[in-house]
Design an enzyme around this catalytic site. Sequence first.
Site, PDB file in Angstrom:
ATOM      1  N   LYS A  38       0.889  -1.162   0.000  1.00 39.86           N
ATOM      2  CA  LYS A  38       0.000   0.000   0.000  1.00 39.86           C
ATOM      3  C   LYS A  38       0.927   1.212   0.000  1.00 39.86           C
ATOM      4  O   LYS A  38       1.347   1.692   1.053  1.00 39.86           O
ATOM      5  CB  LYS A  38      -0.891  -0.015   1.243  1.00 39.86           C
ATOM      6  CG  LYS A  38      -1.820   1.190   1.385  1.00 39.86           C
ATOM      7  CD  LYS A  38      -3.121   0.991   0.656  1.00 39.86           C
ATOM      8  CE  LYS A  38      -4.096   2.122   0.989  1.00 39.86           C
ATOM      9  NZ  LYS A  38      -5.392   1.964   0.319  1.00 39.86           N
ATOM     10  N   ASP A  56      -5.554  -0.958   6.397  1.00 39.15           N
ATOM     11  CA  ASP A  56      -5.366  -1.597   5.097  1.00 39.15           C
ATOM     12  C   ASP A  56      -3.989  -2.261   5.024  1.00 39.15           C
ATOM     13  O   ASP A  56      -3.840  -3.366   4.493  1.00 39.15           O
ATOM     14  CB  ASP A  56      -5.505  -0.581   3.967  1.00 39.15           C
ATOM     15  CG  ASP A  56      -6.920  -0.044   3.841  1.00 39.15           C
ATOM     16  OD1 ASP A  56      -7.848  -0.664   4.399  1.00 39.15           O
ATOM     17  OD2 ASP A  56      -7.101   1.003   3.179  1.00 39.15           O
ATOM     18  N   GLU A 117      -1.913  -2.107  -3.775  1.00 38.60           N
ATOM     19  CA  GLU A 117      -3.214  -1.449  -3.640  1.00 38.60           C
ATOM     20  C   GLU A 117      -3.050   0.062  -3.695  1.00 38.60           C
ATOM     21  O   GLU A 117      -2.335   0.650  -2.884  1.00 38.60           O
ATOM     22  CB  GLU A 117      -3.880  -1.831  -2.320  1.00 38.60           C
ATOM     23  CG  GLU A 117      -5.234  -1.169  -2.124  1.00 38.60           C
ATOM     24  CD  GLU A 117      -5.730  -1.255  -0.699  1.00 38.60           C
ATOM     25  OE1 GLU A 117      -6.644  -0.480  -0.351  1.00 38.60           O
ATOM     26  OE2 GLU A 117      -5.209  -2.084   0.068  1.00 38.60           O
TER      27      GLU A 117
END
Length: 228
Positions: A38, A56, A117
């Site tokens: 991420k 996340d 992501e």
Amino acid sequence: MAAAWFVTGTDTGVGKSLVACALMFHLRARYARIAGMKPVAAGAERAPDGSWGNEDVWALEAAATVDVSRSLVNPYLLQAPVSPHIAAQRDGVNIELQTIVDACNSLREQADALVVEGAGGFRVPLSATQDGADLAVALRLPVILVVGLRLGCLNHAVLTAESIAARGLKLAGWVANHIDPDMPEQQANIDWLQSQLKAPRLADLPYSAMPDAQHMAAHFRLPTDIFA
């Protein structure tokens, strides 16, 4: 170097983290060493040990099968849960794409497969001059588009796919994520998207009030050419 994909979405809150983690669980049948990334996470929280983190990022680490440095998984952790360019400005941080590219390349050397992501939607601003699309171009990875099924998703999905193509990137596939159980004509929407998006549908994720990425992994059907 490891196979890798960039997961983006039609908007924020469409389930990118769920899809990224579910994909990582699904890839376990093919790869031994799987990592998640991420690059930019806006919204920091305290971990039980007192350190700062992001939910996340924690989810991606839990889905991974290889232990890698947090600084590679998440080069930029921003405090405020707002658009990255605002959060970075508040923190006095300049998001450097090359820093992210270097971290991504390092992860690809330590893993067999990497799922990256993105933040927010495809063109979420990262600074006054660069956005998520610029990041995707810098990484040069095939893109997986998460479509959150709710009113407005048809427009958002097609515009995002056009934006991906305009930057010379490959749309490797898309995921239909049922995030609104009350949305009418969901199958008709999926059918229309299937006719418009020039890429395979990789998964059709059912609605769940508390979705579990490991359970959702069973809904993926990946064509063999996605690994090319």
